[in-house]
Design an enzyme around this catalytic site. Structure first.
Site, PDB file in Angstrom:
ATOM      1  CB  SER A   1      -6.548  -0.073  -6.172  1.00 29.38           C
ATOM      2  OG  SER A   1      -7.131   0.640  -7.487  1.00 29.38           O
TER       3      SER A   1
ATOM      4  CE  LYS B   1      -1.296  -1.127  -7.429  1.00 31.05           C
ATOM      5  NZ  LYS B   1      -2.663  -0.337  -7.041  1.00 31.05           N
TER       6      LYS B   1
ATOM      7  CB  SER C   1      -5.017  -1.344  -9.763  1.00 30.84           C
ATOM      8  OG  SER C   1      -4.609  -0.481  -8.770  1.00 30.84           O
TER       9      SER C   1
END
Length: 486
Positions: free
Chosen positions: A173, A74, A149
């Site tokens: 997330s 990420k 997210s």
């Protein structure tokens, strides 16, 4: 392919590390123009790392546990010499001079970086639509969101672009996109994994964890990234158990609590509810005992979170002023004007909204009424969990009230977007480990996730229960084809 299976194939010479990496890069080239899971692909580095692993194997050297495993990271985790943007114009050109602890441990264990994945800007969102560089699509139906997210990481794993990925979880997330994309997503205990090098959103809530296609791989990755870190004062200095050996422990005597308040939610989709309850019954058939428990303040978690998280974000993001690094507006004739314009142009609307909420909650006239009150409710939520764990070993809930929603469905309704994390937020507020794993599909062929929550530092128990369910249910070997990217 599971990590253990790959390790065996590599050792026997059936597949080389370079062949696997070339396969993954080819897959990304075919799939990612549609998905947009990756922001940057590090093909040259990946091939070089794979070649070194093959050379070491040919020389008879012993290989580390994740040798050749292709991973995505990420893009809010710092990678030395590789752009780390947080999907924000504010950090569009930022190249970290240091490596985050978790990625450093992965590279030491032999893992290979394929690239950095898309996310909601500064990890603020539940759909990966707030990224400054474009939204990510759900591999099961590209008209739908992958969750957020960490939607890029979840989508990349689900679409077979990588073997596993890292994400961060502040209010769900990792788990919510894992549910939407039909993969396994693990949020460890707060402090179990170092946050050094994770770009901060809400420092008392953020935690790093893996996305994988199966529970055993989640255990393998946690084994590598967990452990104390002197560079992170919130990281717990406690021994790391053998998570992989815990998977096969018997289920007899395990007590699983169904949180009444989660299944009584008005917004809970009927198919999600029935599928998750079927998962609970499957665990019962494996020897677990089901117990209904109450966490009276569970539903207060979302209001509590949306005071605490924006408050911490408003402080953390104050460092981006256009002076030392980050986006700098052109044409300002004074420092104050330059800072204001840099933030207005560098931050997206959702990030600006949360900064305003947090600044308001921390302001002199309102701090007691909002921020301090939210911290008091947070303590009560933790006490509810403490009481529940007096009688059960693991708690079970749906991961999300719904399956993946259409792109743009909540674009003009922030509250509806926030409610997507209704069932995941409380575990963050209490600092508890939690995992989402696939448990079925709705009538549209979209994945449904079940969430398991354990007490502090009880990841072994969490993984044990998840593993037994996964092995018995075989959900992902019987999935519908639908619009899934082939």
């Amino acid at each position: 392919m599971a990590i253990a299976e790959w390790r065996q194939q590599l050792k026997l010479g059936e597949v080389s590390a370079r062949e696997l990496i070339d396969h993954q890069l080819a897959r990304i080239a075919v799939v990612d123009p549609t998905l947009h899971a990756f922001l940057d692909v590090t093909a040259e580095r990946a091939r070089a790392d794979a070649d070194r692993i093959d050379e070491a194997l040919a020389a008879g050297e012993s290989l580390p546990p994740l040798a050749g495993v292709p991973l995505a990271i990420k893009d809010n985790l710092c990678t030395k010499g590789i752009r780390t943007t947080c999907s924000s114009r504010m950090l569009e050109t930022f190249v970290p001079p240091y490596e985050s602890t978790v990625t450093e441990r992965l590279w030491q264990a032999g893992a290979v970086l394929l690239g950095k994945t898309n996310l909601d800007e500064f990890a603020m969102g539940s759909s990966t639509e707030t990224s400054a560089f474009g939204a990510t699509s759900n591999p099961w139906d590209i008209s739908r969101v992958p969750g957020g997210s960490s939607g890029g990481s979840a989508a990349a794993v689900a679409a077979g672009e990588c073997m596993a990925a890292l994400g961060s979880d502040t209010g769900g997330s990792i788990r919510q996109p894992a549910s939407f994309c039909g993969v396994v997503g693990l949020k460890p205990t707060y402090g179990r994994v170092s946050r050094w090098g994770l770009v901060a959103f809400a420092s008392s809530l953020d935690q790093v964890g893996p996305f994988t296609t199966n529970v055993a791989d989640a255990a393998e990755l946690l084994q590598v990234i967990a452990g104390s870190d002197p560079r992170d004062s919130t990281c717990l200095n406690v021994a790391v158990p053998d998570y992989c050996s815990a998977l096969s422990q018997p289920m007899s005597g395990v007590r699983i609590g169904l949180i009444r308040e989660c299944f009584d939610q008005n917004g809970l989709d009927a198919q999600v509810k029935s599928t998750v309850l079927e998962a609970a019954e499957k665990l019962q058939s494996l020897g677990a005992e089901l117990v209904e428990v109450s966490c009276p303040r569970f539903s207060d978690g979302i209001a509590t979170y949306y005071v605490i998280a924006p408050s911490e974000a408003s402080a953390n993001l104050a460092r981006y002023d256009g002076v030392k690094y980050g986006y700098r507006a052109e044409g300002a004739d004074a420092l104050a004007a330059m800072t204001a314009r840099s933030r207005a142009e560098g931050f997206g609307s959702e990030v600006q909204r949360r900064i305003l909420i947090g600044t308001y909650a921390l302001s002199a006239g309102y701090m007691d009424a909002y921020y301090k009150k939210a911290q008091q409710v947070r303590t009560l939520i933790r006490q509810d969990f403490d009481a529940a764990f007096q009688t059960v070993d693991v708690l079970l809930t749906p991961t999300s009230p719904t399956t993946a929603f259409q792109v743009g469905a909540h674009a003009d309704d922030p509250l509806a977007m926030y409610l997507a994390d209704l069932l995941t937020i409380p575990a963050n507020l209490a600092g508890l480990p939690a995992i989402s794993l696939p448990c079925g599909f709705d009538d549209d062929g979209l994945p449904i996730g079940v969430q398991l929550i354990a007490n502090v530092l009880e990841e072994s128990r969490l993984l044990q229960v998840a593993f037994h369910y996964e092995q018995s249910a075989n959900v992902m070997t019987n999935h519908p084809q639908g619009n899934f990217i082939p």
